[in-house]
Design a protein around this motif. Sequence first.
Motif, PDB file in Angstrom:
ATOM      1  N   ASP A 399       0.870  -1.181   0.143  1.00 35.66           N
ATOM      2  CA  ASP A 399      -0.023   0.131   0.161  1.00 35.66           C
ATOM      3  C   ASP A 399       0.748   1.245  -0.013  1.00 35.66           C
ATOM      4  N   GLN A 400       0.355   2.263  -0.499  1.00 39.85           N
ATOM      5  CA  GLN A 400       1.063   3.685  -0.720  1.00 39.85           C
ATOM      6  C   GLN A 400       1.508   4.202   0.635  1.00 39.85           C
ATOM      7  N   VAL A 401       2.775   4.378   0.926  1.00 38.98           N
ATOM      8  CA  VAL A 401       3.253   4.657   2.289  1.00 38.98           C
ATOM      9  C   VAL A 401       3.831   6.342   2.300  1.00 38.98           C
ATOM     10  N   ILE A 402       4.445   6.370   0.862  1.00 40.73           N
ATOM     11  CA  ILE A 402       5.168   7.797   0.971  1.00 40.73           C
ATOM     12  C   ILE A 402       4.521   8.658  -0.362  1.00 40.73           C
ATOM     13  N   ASN A 403       4.238   9.900   0.027  1.00 38.78           N
ATOM     14  CA  ASN A 403       4.054  10.729  -1.121  1.00 38.78           C
ATOM     15  C   ASN A 403       4.917  11.973  -1.018  1.00 38.78           C
ATOM     16  N   MET A 404       5.389  12.636  -2.243  1.00 38.85           N
ATOM     17  CA  MET A 404       6.014  13.855  -2.287  1.00 38.85           C
ATOM     18  C   MET A 404       5.164  14.893  -1.937  1.00 38.85           C
ATOM     19  N   VAL A 405       5.342  15.879  -0.930  1.00 33.42           N
ATOM     20  CA  VAL A 405       4.327  16.921  -0.779  1.00 33.42           C
ATOM     21  C   VAL A 405       4.982  18.311  -0.561  1.00 33.42           C
ATOM     22  N   ARG A 406       3.864  19.476  -0.681  1.00 34.29           N
ATOM     23  CA  ARG A 406       4.699  20.604  -0.476  1.00 34.29           C
ATOM     24  C   ARG A 406       4.822  20.982   1.145  1.00 34.29           C
ATOM     25  N   ARG A 407       5.980  21.324   1.612  1.00 33.71           N
ATOM     26  CA  ARG A 407       6.111  21.629   3.139  1.00 33.71           C
ATOM     27  C   ARG A 407       4.941  22.746   3.350  1.00 33.71           C
ATOM     28  N   ASP A 408       4.785  23.840   2.658  1.00 35.88           N
ATOM     29  CA  ASP A 408       3.988  24.906   3.158  1.00 35.88           C
ATOM     30  C   ASP A 408       2.478  24.606   3.109  1.00 35.88           C
ATOM     31  N   ASN A 409       1.979  23.674   2.208  1.00 39.09           N
ATOM     32  CA  ASN A 409       0.541  23.299   2.357  1.00 39.09           C
ATOM     33  C   ASN A 409       0.127  21.633   2.663  1.00 39.09           C
ATOM     34  N   GLY A 410       1.079  21.070   2.386  1.00 40.13           N
ATOM     35  CA  GLY A 410       0.763  19.647   2.569  1.00 40.13           C
ATOM     36  C   GLY A 410       0.299  18.893   1.336  1.00 40.13           C
ATOM     37  N   LYS A 411       0.335  19.897   0.013  1.00 42.43           N
ATOM     38  CA  LYS A 411      -0.319  19.174  -1.202  1.00 42.43           C
ATOM     39  C   LYS A 411       0.661  18.198  -1.722  1.00 42.43           C
ATOM     40  N   VAL A 412      -0.182  17.064  -2.157  1.00 48.16           N
ATOM     41  CA  VAL A 412       0.726  16.142  -3.106  1.00 48.16           C
ATOM     42  C   VAL A 412       0.919  16.602  -4.425  1.00 48.16           C
ATOM     43  N   VAL A 413       2.410  16.536  -4.728  1.00 47.11           N
ATOM     44  CA  VAL A 413       3.082  16.905  -6.044  1.00 47.11           C
ATOM     45  C   VAL A 413       3.434  15.823  -6.860  1.00 47.11           C
ATOM     46  N   TRP A 414       3.464  14.713  -6.008  1.00 42.76           N
ATOM     47  CA  TRP A 414       3.846  13.393  -6.931  1.00 42.76           C
ATOM     48  C   TRP A 414       3.426  12.342  -6.055  1.00 42.76           C
ATOM     49  N   ASN A 415       2.684  11.252  -6.365  1.00 42.67           N
ATOM     50  CA  ASN A 415       2.376   9.951  -5.841  1.00 42.67           C
ATOM     51  C   ASN A 415       3.183   8.762  -6.541  1.00 42.67           C
ATOM     52  N   GLY A 416       4.171   8.950  -7.191  1.00 42.35           N
ATOM     53  CA  GLY A 416       4.706   7.870  -7.684  1.00 42.35           C
ATOM     54  C   GLY A 416       4.254   7.432  -9.061  1.00 42.35           C
ATOM     55  N   ARG A 417       3.320   8.111  -9.508  1.00 42.05           N
ATOM     56  CA  ARG A 417       2.632   7.585 -10.824  1.00 42.05           C
ATOM     57  C   ARG A 417       2.452   8.787 -11.775  1.00 42.05           C
ATOM     58  N   GLY A 418       2.903   8.888 -13.179  1.00 37.66           N
ATOM     59  CA  GLY A 418       2.988   9.806 -13.929  1.00 37.66           C
ATOM     60  C   GLY A 418       3.655  10.965 -13.938  1.00 37.66           C
ATOM     61  N   LEU A 419       3.237  12.063 -14.198  1.00 33.03           N
ATOM     62  CA  LEU A 419       3.926  13.407 -14.217  1.00 33.03           C
ATOM     63  C   LEU A 419       3.849  13.862 -12.838  1.00 33.03           C
ATOM     64  N   HIS A 420       4.825  14.468 -12.333  1.00 30.19           N
ATOM     65  CA  HIS A 420       4.731  15.143 -10.890  1.00 30.19           C
ATOM     66  C   HIS A 420       4.205  16.856 -11.448  1.00 30.19           C
ATOM     67  N   GLU A 421       3.680  17.227 -10.478  1.00 27.22           N
ATOM     68  CA  GLU A 421       3.021  18.365 -10.442  1.00 27.22           C
ATOM     69  C   GLU A 421       4.098  19.414 -10.770  1.00 27.22           C
ATOM     70  N   ALA A 422       3.844  20.489 -11.661  1.00 27.36           N
ATOM     71  CA  ALA A 422       4.741  21.748 -11.822  1.00 27.36           C
ATOM     72  C   ALA A 422       4.197  22.790 -10.919  1.00 27.36           C
ATOM     73  N   TRP A 423       4.621  22.399  -9.443  1.00 26.32           N
ATOM     74  CA  TRP A 423       4.266  23.090  -8.406  1.00 26.32           C
ATOM     75  C   TRP A 423       5.012  24.485  -8.218  1.00 26.32           C
ATOM     76  N   ALA A 424       6.319  24.621  -8.753  1.00 28.84           N
ATOM     77  CA  ALA A 424       7.082  25.882  -8.606  1.00 28.84           C
ATOM     78  C   ALA A 424       6.166  27.092  -9.467  1.00 28.84           C
ATOM     79  N   LEU A 425       5.279  26.848 -10.171  1.00 28.70           N
ATOM     80  CA  LEU A 425       4.431  27.816 -10.839  1.00 28.70           C
ATOM     81  C   LEU A 425       3.660  28.584  -9.803  1.00 28.70           C
ATOM     82  N   ASP A 426       3.513  28.244  -8.723  1.00 30.51           N
ATOM     83  CA  ASP A 426       2.948  28.909  -7.704  1.00 30.51           C
ATOM     84  C   ASP A 426       3.778  29.582  -7.064  1.00 30.51           C
TER      85      ASP A 426
END
Length: 427
Positions: A399-426
Motif C-alpha cells: 500500500d502507498q506509504v510515501i507521497n511527495m508533498v509541499r512543505r507549505d501546505n501539504g499538497k501532494v505533488v507526486w504520488n509515484g505515478r505519471g507526471l509530477h505537478e509543476a508546483w513551482a508555478l505557484d
Amino acid sequence: MADLTTEFLGYKLKNPIGVSSCSFGGTEHDAKLVLDQGIGWLTGKTIHKINGPHHWPRPFFYSLKKFGPEMKDVWVCSQMFSEIPYDQWMSVEGPKIVKACHDANVMFIGSVAAAGEEPEDWEPIMRDMESIGVDAIELDTGGPHATFGADASQLDCGAPQAMDPVKASTITKICADAVDIPVIFKATPQCVDQAIVSHAVKDAGAAAITANNAFYGTWIDHETGTFYGGPYAVGGLMGRPWQIFSLAKMLETTASLKGFPVCGVGGIFTWDDCVRYMMAGATVAGLCSSVYSRGVGVLKKCIDGMAAFMDRKGYKTTADFTGMVVDDFGFVRDWPKEDIMAMPSPIVPKFDMENCIGCGTCATVCPYGALQMEDGKPVLDDTVCMGCGWCMGHCPAKDQVINMVRRDNGKVVWNGRGLHEAWALDQ
C-alpha cells in the motif's frame, strides 16, 4: 474488443508487434518460429557484400546472467550481418521467407547494408531485394557490428553512416530513388543529434525511420582476469533498461517529425514496453534481444497483453494511444522550477505510518542521510532532505506509504505515478 490492426507504410498489419532485424529473419526455418506467434511484421537479417561481417567467432552469444540478477537479460554478441552468401540468399532463402511471411499475412521488410556512399554500392542490392517481393527495405546504417567486423578497406559502414546527416541523406536518396517500395532508415543511438539526421533522411526520401539500433559493448570476467567471451567490442544488448535511452533517442525524431512513420525498437521485452514506444510516437514496435533472452513466446505475450490493456483502458484501436505523450516531450530546462534550489527543501516526503511495514529500506537508500529508523518507523530530518523522491520509489510496501508533498501546505505533488505537478508555478 480491441482492434490491433495498424496501418504502416500503406500496409494493413494485423497487429503492430514485430521482430526487428536479427537471426529470425535470416532463414525460412527461423522466420517460421516467430511467424507462428502471430506477429504483424518481420525485418530480415541484413544482406550485404561487405568483407568481414559475414563470419564471426563461435560461440558468439555471451549471456551475462551469471554475473548477477541485474544482468539476467544482458549479453554481448559478436554475430553480425547475414552469414549466407549474397547470391544464395537472394535466389533461395529470401524468396522463401517472403512467401512464408505473405502466407501468414505478415509484412516482410528486407534489410540491406553497403560499405560506401556511391550508387554502385547500394543500387544493385536495393533492386535485387525489391525483385524478390519484399514489402519495404530497411537500410542498416545504424549498427556497430559491421564497423567492428569489416575489413580495414570497408570500415565506413554501419553506425558511421547514421551519425552524419550528409552521409545519411546521400545514402537514403540513392536507395529511395532506386526502388518503388518504401525505404526505412535505421538510426544509431550513437548519433548526437538524431533530430537533424531524421529531418535529413525524410527530405531525402525515406518513408520511415527505425529507432534504434544497438550500442556496442564488452565484458570482463573478474574471476579469471580475462575478457568474457571474446576480447573485443561487439554488439551490446543491455536488456530492458536500455529502453530508457532508446526511448529518449526515438523521441528526438517523433517530437520533431510529428506523425512521421517510425518503427520503434530497443529494449522492448513486454507488452507495456510496446505500448510505451507507441505512446512515444512509434507506429509499430519490434522485439529482438528479448526473443533470444526469453524465447519466441514473448511475442504472443506482447500481442495478447496489448489487446488486454486496450480492452481495460477502453482503447478501440492502436491509433487511440499512438503518440499521446509526444507533445509533452521537451527539455528539463523548460520545466517550471525554483529560481534557486532552496534549503530546507520546499518538497518533502510524507509518510502514512499505518501502511508502513517498518522495513527500513527508505533509510538505507536515502542519499542525503535524511531518514533514520526509530522503533521500526522512519523519522525524517527535513533540514537535510532534498525532496528527491528516492525513498518513495524504493518503498516495497504493497500500500502507498510515501507521497511527495509541499512543505507549505501539504499538497501532494507526486504520488509515484505519471507526471509530477509543476508546483513551482505557484511560487
